[in-house]
Design a protein around this motif. Structure first.
Motif, PDB file in Angstrom:
ATOM      1  N   ALA A 144       0.828  -1.213   0.000  1.00 49.48           N
ATOM      2  CA  ALA A 144       0.000   0.000   0.000  1.00 49.48           C
ATOM      3  C   ALA A 144       0.861   1.262   0.000  1.00 49.48           C
ATOM      4  N   ASP A 145       2.127   1.135   0.415  1.00 51.42           N
ATOM      5  CA  ASP A 145       3.012   2.311   0.439  1.00 51.42           C
ATOM      6  C   ASP A 145       3.406   2.758  -0.963  1.00 51.42           C
ATOM      7  N   THR A 146       3.592   1.792  -1.864  1.00 53.13           N
ATOM      8  CA  THR A 146       4.162   2.124  -3.175  1.00 53.13           C
ATOM      9  C   THR A 146       3.242   1.854  -4.361  1.00 53.13           C
ATOM     10  N   ASP A 147       2.270   0.958  -4.206  1.00 53.85           N
ATOM     11  CA  ASP A 147       1.515   0.466  -5.366  1.00 53.85           C
ATOM     12  C   ASP A 147       0.048   0.862  -5.364  1.00 53.85           C
ATOM     13  N   ARG A 148      -0.434   1.194  -6.570  1.00 50.56           N
ATOM     14  CA  ARG A 148      -1.873   1.376  -6.803  1.00 50.56           C
ATOM     15  C   ARG A 148      -2.238   0.424  -7.923  1.00 50.56           C
ATOM     16  N   ILE A 149      -3.457  -0.125  -7.875  1.00 49.32           N
ATOM     17  CA  ILE A 149      -3.800  -1.210  -8.801  1.00 49.32           C
ATOM     18  C   ILE A 149      -5.175  -0.977  -9.413  1.00 49.32           C
ATOM     19  N   MET A 150      -5.262  -1.195 -10.732  1.00 54.74           N
ATOM     20  CA  MET A 150      -6.545  -1.201 -11.433  1.00 54.74           C
ATOM     21  C   MET A 150      -6.731  -2.599 -12.012  1.00 54.74           C
ATOM     22  N   ILE A 151      -7.925  -3.165 -11.856  1.00 53.95           N
ATOM     23  CA  ILE A 151      -8.177  -4.541 -12.309  1.00 53.95           C
ATOM     24  C   ILE A 151      -9.384  -4.533 -13.242  1.00 53.95           C
ATOM     25  N   CYS A 152      -9.243  -5.156 -14.421  1.00 58.55           N
ATOM     26  CA  CYS A 152     -10.378  -5.228 -15.342  1.00 58.55           C
ATOM     27  C   CYS A 152     -10.370  -6.552 -16.102  1.00 58.55           C
ATOM     28  N   GLY A 153     -11.464  -7.302 -15.999  1.00 57.83           N
ATOM     29  CA  GLY A 153     -11.570  -8.594 -16.672  1.00 57.83           C
ATOM     30  C   GLY A 153     -12.894  -9.239 -16.309  1.00 57.83           C
ATOM     31  N   SER A 154     -12.922 -10.579 -16.324  1.00 58.07           N
ATOM     32  CA  SER A 154     -14.168 -11.275 -15.995  1.00 58.07           C
ATOM     33  C   SER A 154     -14.473 -11.148 -14.498  1.00 58.07           C
ATOM     34  N   LEU A 155     -15.718 -11.421 -14.148  1.00 54.90           N
ATOM     35  CA  LEU A 155     -16.123 -11.333 -12.739  1.00 54.90           C
ATOM     36  C   LEU A 155     -15.284 -12.239 -11.850  1.00 54.90           C
ATOM     37  N   GLY A 194     -10.804   1.674  -3.635  1.00 56.23           N
ATOM     38  CA  GLY A 194     -11.171   3.093  -3.739  1.00 56.23           C
ATOM     39  C   GLY A 194     -12.359   3.292  -4.655  1.00 56.23           C
ATOM     40  N   SER A 195     -12.823   4.534  -4.724  1.00 61.58           N
ATOM     41  CA  SER A 195     -13.934   4.885  -5.613  1.00 61.58           C
ATOM     42  C   SER A 195     -13.777   6.352  -5.975  1.00 61.58           C
ATOM     43  N   ASN A 196     -14.645   6.831  -6.846  1.00 62.93           N
ATOM     44  CA  ASN A 196     -14.596   8.244  -7.224  1.00 62.93           C
ATOM     45  C   ASN A 196     -14.765   9.152  -6.010  1.00 62.93           C
ATOM     46  N   SER A 197     -15.682   8.747  -5.103  1.00 63.24           N
ATOM     47  CA  SER A 197     -15.956   9.613  -3.951  1.00 63.24           C
ATOM     48  C   SER A 197     -14.948   9.403  -2.825  1.00 63.24           C
ATOM     49  N   GLN A 198     -14.302   8.209  -2.820  1.00 61.96           N
ATOM     50  CA  GLN A 198     -13.340   7.926  -1.755  1.00 61.96           C
ATOM     51  C   GLN A 198     -12.082   7.258  -2.334  1.00 61.96           C
ATOM     52  N   PRO A 199     -11.184   8.041  -2.924  1.00 63.60           N
ATOM     53  CA  PRO A 199      -9.995   7.461  -3.546  1.00 63.60           C
ATOM     54  C   PRO A 199      -9.180   6.649  -2.543  1.00 63.60           C
ATOM     55  N   ALA A 200      -8.626   5.519  -2.999  1.00 62.65           N
ATOM     56  CA  ALA A 200      -7.792   4.679  -2.123  1.00 62.65           C
ATOM     57  C   ALA A 200      -6.750   3.949  -2.978  1.00 62.65           C
ATOM     58  N   ASP A 201      -6.503   2.634  -2.668  1.00 64.05           N
ATOM     59  CA  ASP A 201      -5.337   1.937  -3.240  1.00 64.05           C
ATOM     60  C   ASP A 201      -5.610   1.150  -4.525  1.00 64.05           C
ATOM     61  N   PHE A 202      -6.839   0.624  -4.675  1.00 67.43           N
ATOM     62  CA  PHE A 202      -7.110  -0.127  -5.900  1.00 67.43           C
ATOM     63  C   PHE A 202      -8.567   0.050  -6.337  1.00 67.43           C
ATOM     64  N   VAL A 203      -8.798  -0.175  -7.637  1.00 68.08           N
ATOM     65  CA  VAL A 203     -10.157  -0.096  -8.187  1.00 68.08           C
ATOM     66  C   VAL A 203     -10.380  -1.261  -9.151  1.00 68.08           C
ATOM     67  N   VAL A 204     -11.635  -1.656  -9.321  1.00 67.57           N
ATOM     68  CA  VAL A 204     -11.956  -2.793 -10.197  1.00 67.57           C
ATOM     69  C   VAL A 204     -13.104  -2.425 -11.129  1.00 67.57           C
ATOM     70  N   GLU A 205     -13.130  -3.082 -12.291  1.00 72.12           N
ATOM     71  CA  GLU A 205     -14.281  -2.951 -13.183  1.00 72.12           C
ATOM     72  C   GLU A 205     -14.396  -4.203 -14.029  1.00 72.12           C
ATOM     73  N   ARG A 206     -15.604  -4.647 -14.218  1.00 71.63           N
ATOM     74  CA  ARG A 206     -15.851  -5.816 -15.032  1.00 71.63           C
ATOM     75  C   ARG A 206     -15.699  -5.460 -16.517  1.00 71.63           C
ATOM     76  N   ALA A 207     -15.049  -6.335 -17.285  1.00 68.48           N
ATOM     77  CA  ALA A 207     -15.028  -6.161 -18.742  1.00 68.48           C
ATOM     78  C   ALA A 207     -16.353  -6.709 -19.248  1.00 68.48           C
ATOM     79  N   PHE A 208     -17.074  -5.897 -19.993  1.00 70.15           N
ATOM     80  CA  PHE A 208     -18.462  -6.228 -20.309  1.00 70.15           C
ATOM     81  C   PHE A 208     -18.549  -7.140 -21.525  1.00 70.15           C
ATOM     82  N   VAL A 209     -19.536  -7.992 -21.531  1.00 73.96           N
ATOM     83  CA  VAL A 209     -19.658  -9.000 -22.581  1.00 73.96           C
ATOM     84  C   VAL A 209     -21.020  -8.978 -23.263  1.00 73.96           C
ATOM     85  N   GLY A 210     -21.093  -9.612 -24.408  1.00 76.10           N
ATOM     86  CA  GLY A 210     -22.369  -9.835 -25.066  1.00 76.10           C
ATOM     87  C   GLY A 210     -22.610  -8.910 -26.222  1.00 76.10           C
TER      88      GLY A 210
END
Ligand code: A2P
Length: 283
Positions: free
Chosen positions: A238-249, A267-283
């Motif tokens: 948490a001292d050095t790294d921030r992470i974004m994750i995007c892929g299947s559920l 983290g989120s838009n309203s409360q920034p923190a160390d990592f964020v995730v989002e699903r890669a959308f399908v169909g």
């Protein structure tokens, strides 16, 4: 009859649009009708396309929009991360082709000159604003989850906020890595980003099914420590790294658990923190 196209592209009022099946549909209200500029196919499962950008459309690199086709009275819309950066005059998307997918079975057939519908409101959590400052940004992608990173990698703001970026791209087969590899290769030659990137980006691409020189699920690479060996850096902190994750559920759930085990906070838009995730959308 008014037809949608470049001349009308900033219009979101009612109009009729000829579709690929030669029917004419009324465009839904509050939707942009944009023109396909180019299409590129990578494998029988993956392709990318570029469309005109409405002048009024603003978004932050990493966000997604709802995309549809003018092929029904009530078109099917799906969420797509914008793969182009916020400064680009066109919009790029990276998509899976699902043979019976309600949208992608048709979308995979688009050609330059066709019309794509886009809802006007972008949204999403894979934005640098949702992360607090740190030294290194990790972008962890599987499959079409690479799309938001194609946007963020090409945005100077990413390079202003982080000293180093490590981007990972894991797919079943080598051919599926082509889009991400091309984006990364072209970065150094990019007139806007090129100089910022030199010596600050590491790209780790692996396959899970086709035999290649670099293999392994991202979860296995993290658990065994191989990822950090490949990236020549210390494990997540948490001292050095921030992470974004995007892929299947499933991938998001499993990587999130490992990242939280390392002590990082979501983290989120309203409360920034160390990592964020989002699903890669399908169909
Ligand atoms: P695998 O081939 O072992 O299923 P998909 O094309 O199905 O979206 O998968 C993209 C990549 O994500 C594949 O390499 C796949 O590996 C991997 N993957 C799928 N589920 C997980 C998971 N739970 N954790 C890590 N990687 C995953």
């Amino acid at each position: 009859m008014r037809t949608a196209g470049a001349a009308d592209r900033n219009s979101i009022v009612s109009e009729t649009i000829p579709s690929a099946d030669h029917q004419v549909y009324v465009k839904p209200d509050n939707v942009h009708a944009e023109t396909v500029v180019s299409v590129e196919h990578y494998t029988d499962r993956l392709f990318s396309f570029r469309i005109t950008r409405p002048q009024s459309f603003r978004f932050r690199s990493g966000e997604f929009v709802m995309i549809g086709l003018p092929n029904a009275a009530k078109p099917v819309f799906r969420a797509y991360s914008v793969a182009s950066p916020a400064w680009d005059e066109e919009l790029e998307f990276y998509s899976i082709k699902v043979p019976d997918g309600p949208l992608t079975q048709h979308l995979q057939k688009i050609r330059p000159g066709d019309t794509v519908l886009m809802r006007p409101k972008p949204t999403g959590t894979l934005v640098v604003d949702a992360l607090t400052p740190a030294r290194r940004l990790w972008m962890i992608a599987t499959g079409t989850g690479f799309a938001p990173f194609a946007s963020l990698l090409r945005d100077p703001e990413t390079w202003e906020k982080f000293e180093e970026v490590v981007v990972t791209n894991t797919c079943r087969e080598a051919g599926e890595l082509a889009y991400g590899t091309k984006i990364v290769r072209d970065l150094e030659a990019d007139p806007l980003i090129g100089e910022l990137v030199i010596g600050r980006l590491r790209y780790i691409a692996t396959t899970t099914r086709e035999e290649t020189s670099a293999m392994g699920r991202i979860t296995t690479l993290i658990e065994t420590g191989k990822l950090f060996e490949m990236a020549s850096c210390a494990p997540f902190s948490a001292d050095t790294d921030r992470i974004m994750i995007c892929g299947s559920l499933d991938m998001i759930r499993d990587v999130k658990a490992l990242v939280e085990k390392a002590g990082l906070v979501e983290g989120s838009n309203s409360q920034p923190a160390d990592f964020v995730v989002e699903r890669a959308f399908v169909g």
